[in-house]
Design a protein around this motif. Structure first.
Motif, PDB file in Angstrom:
ATOM      1  N   ASP A  47       0.812  -1.228  -0.032  1.00 15.02           N
ATOM      2  CA  ASP A  47       0.069   0.010  -0.006  1.00 15.02           C
ATOM      3  C   ASP A  47       0.898   1.270  -0.024  1.00 15.02           C
ATOM      4  OD1 ASP A  47      -2.401  -1.457   0.079  1.00 15.02           O
ATOM      5  OD2 ASP A  47      -2.513  -1.238   2.256  1.00 15.02           O
ATOM      6  N   GLN A  48       2.098   1.189   0.893  1.00 17.52           N
ATOM      7  CA  GLN A  48       2.791   2.381   0.973  1.00 17.52           C
ATOM      8  C   GLN A  48       3.613   2.635  -0.414  1.00 17.52           C
ATOM      9  OE1 GLN A  48       4.813   3.555   4.300  1.00 17.52           O
ATOM     10  NE2 GLN A  48       3.837   2.420   5.613  1.00 17.52           N
ATOM     11  N   CYS A  49       3.905   1.534  -0.961  1.00 14.84           N
ATOM     12  CA  CYS A  49       4.467   1.625  -2.562  1.00 14.84           C
ATOM     13  C   CYS A  49       3.663   2.185  -3.441  1.00 14.84           C
ATOM     14  CB  CYS A  49       5.054   0.303  -2.890  1.00 14.84           C
ATOM     15  SG  CYS A  49       6.655  -0.155  -2.188  1.00 14.84           S
ATOM     16  N   ARG A  50       2.398   1.909  -3.342  1.00 13.76           N
ATOM     17  CA  ARG A  50       1.240   2.385  -4.369  1.00 13.76           C
ATOM     18  C   ARG A  50       1.147   3.814  -3.977  1.00 13.76           C
ATOM     19  NH1 ARG A  50      -2.896  -2.729  -3.917  1.00 13.76           N
ATOM     20  NH2 ARG A  50      -1.636  -4.317  -5.802  1.00 13.76           N
ATOM     21  N   SER A  51       1.105   4.420  -2.960  1.00 12.66           N
ATOM     22  CA  SER A  51       0.582   5.636  -2.582  1.00 12.66           C
ATOM     23  C   SER A  51       1.804   6.681  -2.591  1.00 12.66           C
ATOM     24  CB  SER A  51       0.000   5.751  -1.405  1.00 12.66           C
ATOM     25  OG  SER A  51       0.956   5.208  -0.216  1.00 12.66           O
ATOM     26  N   SER A  52       3.112   6.199  -2.970  1.00 15.97           N
ATOM     27  CA  SER A  52       4.438   7.032  -2.726  1.00 15.97           C
ATOM     28  C   SER A  52       4.786   7.433  -4.014  1.00 15.97           C
ATOM     29  CB  SER A  52       5.387   6.458  -1.941  1.00 15.97           C
ATOM     30  OG  SER A  52       6.353   7.337  -1.992  1.00 15.97           O
ATOM     31  N   ARG A  53       5.140   8.488  -4.275  1.00 15.24           N
ATOM     32  CA  ARG A  53       5.468   8.992  -5.595  1.00 15.24           C
ATOM     33  C   ARG A  53       7.165   8.852  -5.926  1.00 15.24           C
ATOM     34  NH1 ARG A  53       4.164  15.217  -5.879  1.00 15.24           N
ATOM     35  NH2 ARG A  53       4.959  14.974  -3.768  1.00 15.24           N
ATOM     36  N   VAL A  54       7.638   8.248  -4.597  1.00 15.91           N
ATOM     37  CA  VAL A  54       9.165   7.893  -4.962  1.00 15.91           C
ATOM     38  C   VAL A  54       9.237   6.397  -4.451  1.00 15.91           C
ATOM     39  CG1 VAL A  54       9.953  10.147  -4.305  1.00 15.91           C
ATOM     40  CG2 VAL A  54       9.487   8.601  -2.307  1.00 15.91           C
ATOM     41  N   GLY A  55       8.324   5.665  -4.545  1.00 13.13           N
ATOM     42  CA  GLY A  55       8.228   4.238  -4.182  1.00 13.13           C
ATOM     43  C   GLY A  55       7.916   3.389  -5.542  1.00 13.13           C
ATOM     44  N   LYS A  56       8.328   2.194  -5.704  1.00 14.88           N
ATOM     45  CA  LYS A  56       8.409   1.666  -6.773  1.00 14.88           C
ATOM     46  C   LYS A  56       7.871   0.021  -6.505  1.00 14.88           C
ATOM     47  CE  LYS A  56       8.665   0.151 -11.074  1.00 14.88           C
ATOM     48  NZ  LYS A  56       7.630   0.356 -12.194  1.00 14.88           N
ATOM     49  N   LEU A  57       6.986  -0.534  -7.082  1.00 15.93           N
ATOM     50  CA  LEU A  57       6.275  -1.719  -6.841  1.00 15.93           C
ATOM     51  C   LEU A  57       6.441  -2.482  -7.775  1.00 15.93           C
ATOM     52  CD1 LEU A  57       4.731  -3.635  -4.811  1.00 15.93           C
ATOM     53  CD2 LEU A  57       2.539  -2.768  -5.725  1.00 15.93           C
ATOM     54  N   LEU A  58       6.771  -3.928  -7.599  1.00 15.92           N
ATOM     55  CA  LEU A  58       7.026  -5.036  -8.574  1.00 15.92           C
ATOM     56  C   LEU A  58       6.039  -6.010  -7.982  1.00 15.92           C
ATOM     57  CD1 LEU A  58       8.064  -6.004 -11.522  1.00 15.92           C
ATOM     58  CD2 LEU A  58       9.701  -6.941 -10.248  1.00 15.92           C
ATOM     59  N   GLU A  59       4.748  -6.218  -8.646  1.00 17.43           N
ATOM     60  CA  GLU A  59       3.810  -7.087  -7.953  1.00 17.43           C
ATOM     61  C   GLU A  59       4.013  -8.646  -8.310  1.00 17.43           C
ATOM     62  OE1 GLU A  59      -0.324  -5.828  -6.671  1.00 17.43           O
ATOM     63  OE2 GLU A  59       0.236  -3.982  -8.123  1.00 17.43           O
ATOM     64  N   CYS A  60       3.940  -9.558  -7.504  1.00 17.47           N
ATOM     65  CA  CYS A  60       4.354 -10.949  -7.811  1.00 17.47           C
ATOM     66  C   CYS A  60       3.018 -11.929  -7.533  1.00 17.47           C
ATOM     67  CB  CYS A  60       5.547 -11.536  -6.991  1.00 17.47           C
ATOM     68  SG  CYS A  60       7.140 -10.496  -7.253  1.00 17.47           S
ATOM     69  N   ASP A  61       2.272 -11.821  -8.443  1.00 16.84           N
ATOM     70  CA  ASP A  61       0.923 -12.538  -8.191  1.00 16.84           C
ATOM     71  C   ASP A  61       1.192 -13.937  -8.762  1.00 16.84           C
ATOM     72  OD1 ASP A  61      -0.555 -10.419  -7.126  1.00 16.84           O
ATOM     73  OD2 ASP A  61      -0.960  -9.410  -8.985  1.00 16.84           O
ATOM     74  N   PHE A  62       0.370 -14.761  -8.643  1.00 16.43           N
ATOM     75  CA  PHE A  62       0.541 -16.092  -9.126  1.00 16.43           C
ATOM     76  C   PHE A  62       0.248 -15.962 -10.621  1.00 16.43           C
ATOM     77  CE2 PHE A  62      -0.869 -17.079  -4.784  1.00 16.43           C
ATOM     78  CZ  PHE A  62       0.160 -17.824  -4.356  1.00 16.43           C
ATOM     79  N   GLY A  63       0.986 -16.879 -11.345  1.00 15.47           N
ATOM     80  CA  GLY A  63       0.903 -17.106 -12.764  1.00 15.47           C
ATOM     81  C   GLY A  63       2.032 -16.252 -13.259  1.00 15.47           C
ATOM     82  N   GLU A  64       1.950 -15.882 -14.318  1.00 11.64           N
ATOM     83  CA  GLU A  64       2.964 -15.037 -15.188  1.00 11.64           C
ATOM     84  C   GLU A  64       3.266 -13.848 -14.512  1.00 11.64           C
ATOM     85  OE1 GLU A  64       5.169 -15.902 -17.520  1.00 11.64           O
ATOM     86  OE2 GLU A  64       4.368 -17.942 -17.406  1.00 11.64           O
ATOM     87  N   SER A  65       4.319 -13.331 -13.997  1.00  5.88           N
ATOM     88  CA  SER A  65       4.798 -12.178 -13.473  1.00  5.88           C
ATOM     89  C   SER A  65       6.128 -11.842 -13.732  1.00  5.88           C
ATOM     90  CB  SER A  65       4.447 -12.298 -11.931  1.00  5.88           C
ATOM     91  OG  SER A  65       4.936 -11.256 -11.283  1.00  5.88           O
ATOM     92  N   LYS A  66       6.272 -10.242 -13.530  1.00  6.18           N
ATOM     93  CA  LYS A  66       7.579  -9.863 -14.003  1.00  6.18           C
ATOM     94  C   LYS A  66       8.521 -10.341 -12.618  1.00  6.18           C
ATOM     95  CE  LYS A  66       6.544  -5.852 -16.967  1.00  6.18           C
ATOM     96  NZ  LYS A  66       6.751  -4.286 -17.039  1.00  6.18           N
ATOM     97  N   CYS A  67       8.137 -10.558 -11.758  1.00  3.76           N
ATOM     98  CA  CYS A  67       8.571 -11.095 -10.596  1.00  3.76           C
ATOM     99  C   CYS A  67       9.675 -12.533 -11.023  1.00  3.76           C
ATOM    100  CB  CYS A  67       7.915 -11.635  -9.179  1.00  3.76           C
ATOM    101  SG  CYS A  67       7.475 -10.070  -8.446  1.00  3.76           S
ATOM    102  N   HIS A  68       8.916 -13.272 -12.120  1.00  2.00           N
ATOM    103  CA  HIS A  68       9.732 -14.312 -12.498  1.00  2.00           C
ATOM    104  C   HIS A  68      10.878 -13.864 -13.486  1.00  2.00           C
ATOM    105  CE1 HIS A  68       5.873 -16.406 -11.376  1.00  2.00           C
ATOM    106  NE2 HIS A  68       6.651 -16.190 -10.314  1.00  2.00           N
ATOM    107  N   SER A  69      10.864 -12.705 -13.940  1.00  2.29           N
ATOM    108  CA  SER A  69      11.677 -12.389 -14.855  1.00  2.29           C
ATOM    109  C   SER A  69      12.983 -11.724 -14.121  1.00  2.29           C
ATOM    110  CB  SER A  69      11.280 -11.404 -15.692  1.00  2.29           C
ATOM    111  OG  SER A  69      12.365 -10.658 -16.542  1.00  2.29           O
TER     112      SER A  69
END
Length: 573
Positions: free
Chosen positions: A372-394
Motif C-alpha cells: 500500500d505504501q509503495c502504491r501511494s508514494s511518488r518515490v516508491g516502486k512496486l513489482l507485484e508478484c501475483d500467481f501465474g506469469e509475473s515480472k517477478c519471475h523475470s
C-alpha cells in the motif's frame, strides 16, 4: 769364699732365664694370633651374615609396602650427586637407606614428576598451519567419497527433484542453470545465469571440486566435507510422501558416515555438509505424517556436524546461514570489479522499492501495508508478484528495478529470509529489514555485525501497529550517509555471490570461500579447546542466535533487544 760375678747373676742361671723368656714370647704370639683369627671368623660369619639377612628382609618388606618404588639390585656401585638444602654430597645407589631417606625420595619424585601429555588424533592437522612454506597449511579439506545415491544419482533423475519445476535445466552448467540473455542491457555480458534459489547443493559441491587445498589424507584435514545433496533429497519428497521416505536417505547417510574411520576422530564434529534450503525443511518436530520435512538435523549424528543452509534456526547450534545464490557467477576478478564500478555510477530515481506478493492468510504479515505504501508514494516502486506469469519471475525486471532504487524493502517471506535480499544488494541497493532473523542473525559470516553500516532496520511493529511512513523514515537519512551505506553494500558483493565453479577468482573471496574458512576456523577453535580442556558449561543452545552476534573472545550472553523477535519458535511450515 767364692766371689760373686758382677751383677750378682750366675752364668748358668742367666742361660736358664733366657730360654724361659723366649718360650713365653712364642706362647703370647700364638695366643694373639689365635684370638685375632677367632675375632675375624666371628665377625665374618656372624656379624656380616646377620646384617645381610636384615638387609634382605628390609628390601623384601619395602617391596611389599611400596611396590611403586624401584627394586635396586646390588651391583657395581654407581655414584650420583643429589642436592639437598644447598648441600651437595655423593650417595651410593644399591645400599640400604633409612626410612627418612626413602620417604624423602618418594616425596621428591612425586613433586618433580612431569605429568604425561595427552595426545589427540587431530594434532597433526593442527600442526600443518605451522609450516609457513605450505600455502595450504591449516586449510586442507578432505572430501568423503560418498556412494552416488547421495548426490550424482539425483542429478541423473533431475525431473524428480521438484514437484512443480523441471530442475534439469537448473542443474546444468555445474548448477548455475542456463545463461541469461542480456537483451535489455541490465546484466553484464558474461557470468549471468537463470540460477534456481535452491541450487546451492550442487553449486557448492562443484566449487569444492576445484578448491585449492583438497587432500586425500584425512589426518591433515582442517575439516571434512560431506557432498550430500540434502536439499535436493528432501525436495523430492516434501509433498505426497510418508515420513519413512522423507527420512530414508538421511538415515542411510549417517549410518554410512559413522562406519568411517574419519568419523571416530571427533565423532563428526569436524564434518560439514550443505542443504540448499531453509532449515525447517530438515527439522520435523514429530513422527506425525502431517508434519513438514525430514528429521535430518535432529538426528544425533547430524547434531555433531555443521550444516550450511540458506536459512538457519535461531535456536539451534548445528546449522549456519549462507547466502542464497544470485544470478551472477563471475569467472574472474575483473567480472566483479567491472560490475561494482557500474553499480556505483547508476542513477537511482526511486527512493525505495518492493518486489513481492501479499500474504492475506498470514495476519502477522506486513507485506500488505508495504504494498500500500509503495502504491501511494511518488518515490516508491512496486513489482507485484501475483500467481501465474509475473515480472517477478523475470530476472531482468527484478534487477532493473533494484538498480534504479536507493533502498529495497525486504520483509519476511514464507520464512524469515528471502533470496531477494541478495539480489538487491548485488544491484547496489541498500536493504531495509523488518525482522533481525531476515539477515542480522543469519549471515554473520558474510555480513558485518554492525548492521547499520549497510542496511536500515525498521521493526515490524512500527509498520504493523504504528503504520509509520517508510518514505518519511528513509528520507531522513542524509544523502552523504546514503552514499556511504551504498558503497558498503557494493563492497560486500564478492562475498555474497558464488563464483563460476568451472573457473577460479584470482584474489577475491566469494561466498563459498568465506563459508569454508568459517568452518575451518570453527573446527580449529574446537580442537584447540579440546586440547586445553576448555568447555563452555554455560552454553544455552536456545540462545544460539545471540552467540553468533558476540565479538571475538566473548562467550557469555544475556538479555538482548531482539529477544521479543525470538521468544517463540517459528512455525517451519
Amino acid at each position: 769364699m767364692r766371689r760373686r760375678p758382677v751383677g750378682g747373676v750366675l752364668p748358668n742361671s742367666t742361660e736358664k732365664n733366657s730360654s724361659k723368656n723366649h718360650n713365653y714370647r712364642l706362647f703370647c704370639l700364638a695366643s694373639l694370633s689365635a684370638f685375632f683369627w677367632f675375632l675375624f671368623l666371628y665377625f665374618h660369619f656372624f656379624i656380616l651374615s646377620h646384617n645381610r639377612n636384615n638387609n634382605n628382609y628390609d628390601l623384601a618388606q619395602s617391596t611389599k609396602l611400596a611396590p611403586s618404588l624401584p627394586v635396586i639390585h646390588e651391583s657395581t656401585p654407581t655414584h650420583v650427586t643429589i642436592s639437598n638444602d644447598s648441600q651437595t654430597h655423593s650417595r651410593k645407589i644399591g645400599f640400604r637407606k633409612s626410612n627418612h631417606d626413602r620417604d624423602h625420595k618418594r616425596d621428591h619424585d612425586h613433586d618433580t614428576r612431569i605429568p604425561e601429555k595427552k595426545s589427540f588424533p587431530f594434532e597433526r592437522a593442527l600442526r600443518t598451519s605451522d609450516n609457513k612454506s605450505d600455502p595450504c597449511g591449516g586449510r586442507y579439506i578432505y572430501v568423503h567419497d560418498l556412494p552416488s545415491q547421495f548426490n550424482e544419482d539425483m542429478l541423473r533423475e533431475c525431473k524428480s527433484l521438484s514437484r512443480w519445476t523441471n530442475m534439469c535445466k537448473f542443474t546444468s552448467n555445474a548448477g548455475l542453470g542456463p545463461p541469461l540473455e542480456n537483451v535489455e542491457g541490465v546484466f553484464s555480458d558474461q557470468g549471468w545465469y537463470a540460477t534456481n534459489q535452491f541450487a546451492v547443493d550442487v553449486i557448492f559441491s562443484n566449487r569444492m571440486k576445484q578448491y585449492e587445498c583438497l587432500t586425500q589424507d584425512s589426518s591433515i584435514a582442517a575439516a571434512i566435507f560431506v557432498p550430500f545433496y540434502a536439499g535436493f533429497d528432501i525436495a523430492r519428497y516434501l509433498w505426497g510422501y510418508n515420513i519413512s521416505m522423507r527420512d530414508a536417505a538421511s538415515l542411510e547417510l549417517v549410518n554410512w558416515l559413522m562406519k568411517r574411520p574419519e568419523w571416530s576422530i571427533m565423532n563428526g564434529k569436524d564434518h560439514f555438509l550443505v542443504g540448499g534450503r531453509i532449515t525447517w525443511d530438515f527439522r520435523r518436530l514429530s513422527e506425525k505424517e502431517s508434519d513438514w520435512g525430514n528429521k535430518l538435523l535432529f538426528l544425533p549424528a547430524a547434531k555433531n556436524m555443521s550444516m550450511l543452509v540458506v536459512e538457519s534456526s535461531p535456536w539451534n547450534a548445528n546449522d549456519f546461514g549462507i547466502p542464497y545464490p544470485t544470478y551472477f557467477h563471475p569467472a574472474k576478478d575483473a567480472d566483479v570489479f567491472n560490475w561494482q564500478d557500474r553499480m556505483r555510477q547508476l542513477d537511482r530515481k526511486w527512493l525505495f522499492s518492493f518486489a513481492g506478493a501479499p500474504r492475506p492468510d498470514n495476519p502477522k504479515s506486513i507485506r500488505g501495508q508495504l504494498i500500500d505504501q509503495c502504491r501511494s508514494s511518488r518515490v516508491g516502486k512496486l513489482l507485484e508478484c501475483d500467481f501465474g506469469e509475473s515480472k517477478c519471475h523475470s530476472p531482468s525486471s527484478i534487477m532493473q528495478m533494484f538498480q534504479s532504487s536507493l533502498f529495497c524493502l525486504q520483509p519476511q517471506g514464507d520464512s524469515y529470509t528471502r533470496r531477494s535480499a541478495f539480489d538487491s544488494m548485488l544491484a547496489g541497493c541498500i536493504p531495509v529489514f523488518f525482522h533481525p532473523g531476515s539477515a542480522y542473525t543469519q549471515y554473520t559470516w558474510h555480513l558485518p555485525k554492525t548492521y547499520t553500516k549497510y542496511s536500515v532496520f525498521i521493526p515490524e511493529d512500527d509498520i504493523r501497529k504504528r503504520n509509520i511512513s517508510i518514505e518519511e523514515r528513509l528520507s531522513q537519512i542524509p544523502p552523504e550517509q546514503v552514499k556511504i551505506m551504498r558503497e558498503e553494500v557494493i563492497n560486500l558483493i564478492p562475498r555474497l555471490v558464488y563464483a563460476d565453479p568451472r573457473s577460479k577468482l584470482e584474489t577475491l573471496k566469494d561466498a563459498f570461500d568465506v563459508s569454508v574458512q568459517a568452518i575451518i576456523d570453527k573446527v580449529t577453535n574446537l580442537r584447540k579447546d579440546i586440547i586445553k580442556g576448555h568447555t563452555n558449561k554455560n552454553f544455552i543452545e536456545e540462545n544460539s542466535w545471540k552467540y553468533a552476534l558476540l565479538d571475538e573472545g566473548k562467550h557469555e550472553v544475556g538479555p538482548h533487544e531482539w529477544d521479543p523477535f525470538f521468544s517463540k519458535p517459528k512455525d517451519g511450515t
